[in-house]
Design an enzyme around this catalytic site. Structure first.
Site, PDB file in Angstrom:
ATOM      1  NE  ARG A   1      36.958  43.448  35.335  1.00  0.00           N
ATOM      2  CZ  ARG A   1      37.139  42.139  35.321  1.00  0.00           C
ATOM      3  NH1 ARG A   1      38.314  41.626  35.050  1.00  0.00           N
ATOM      4  NH2 ARG A   1      36.151  41.327  35.612  1.00  0.00           N
TER       5      ARG A   1
ATOM      6  CG  ASN B   1      37.946  43.707  38.580  1.00  0.00           C
ATOM      7  OD1 ASN B   1      37.545  44.835  38.322  1.00  0.00           O
ATOM      8  ND2 ASN B   1      37.162  42.641  38.487  1.00  0.00           N
TER       9      ASN B   1
END
Length: 108
Positions: free
Chosen positions: A34, A52
């Site tokens: 990320r 996520n």
């Protein structure tokens, strides 16, 4: 007077933005995927977000110049950061609002 009217005319619109929703599977959580995505998307001037998913995948929305979106999806996300192992990537056109800038969202 005519010059004033011309100066007030908006500049031409930039090329149409492309927006894709992407789901990346593999070893993509716990490997800074990320944070890497945020940094890389910002470098490419993209708007959108990354998060996520509880199933172990990473989902993202990329929007901006079509060439930059394609670069992010087809070249960058298919590989990911050094510790990632991408086993599958799905991309779908999206009409979602990407917002301004690129950010990390909470897990869903």
């Amino acid at each position: 007077m005519n010059a004033i009217a011309t100066a007030a005319t908006p500049s031409p619109m930039p090329p149409s933005a492309k927006t894709l929703r992407v789901v990346v599977k593999g070893r993509v959580q716990g490997v800074f995927f990320r944070d890497w995505t945020v940094q890389t998307a910002r470098e490419l001037g993209l708007n959108g977000w990354v998060r996520n998913r509880r199933d172990g995948s990473v989902e993202a929305l990329f929007s901006g110049d079509p060439t930059a979106v394609d670069e992010m999806v087809e070249r960058r996300c298919r590989v990911g950061p050094p510790a990632a192992v991408v086993t599958a990537l799905s991309a779908f056109p999206s009409e979602d609002d990407p917002g301004q800038g690129f950010q990390r969202k909470p897990t869903v």
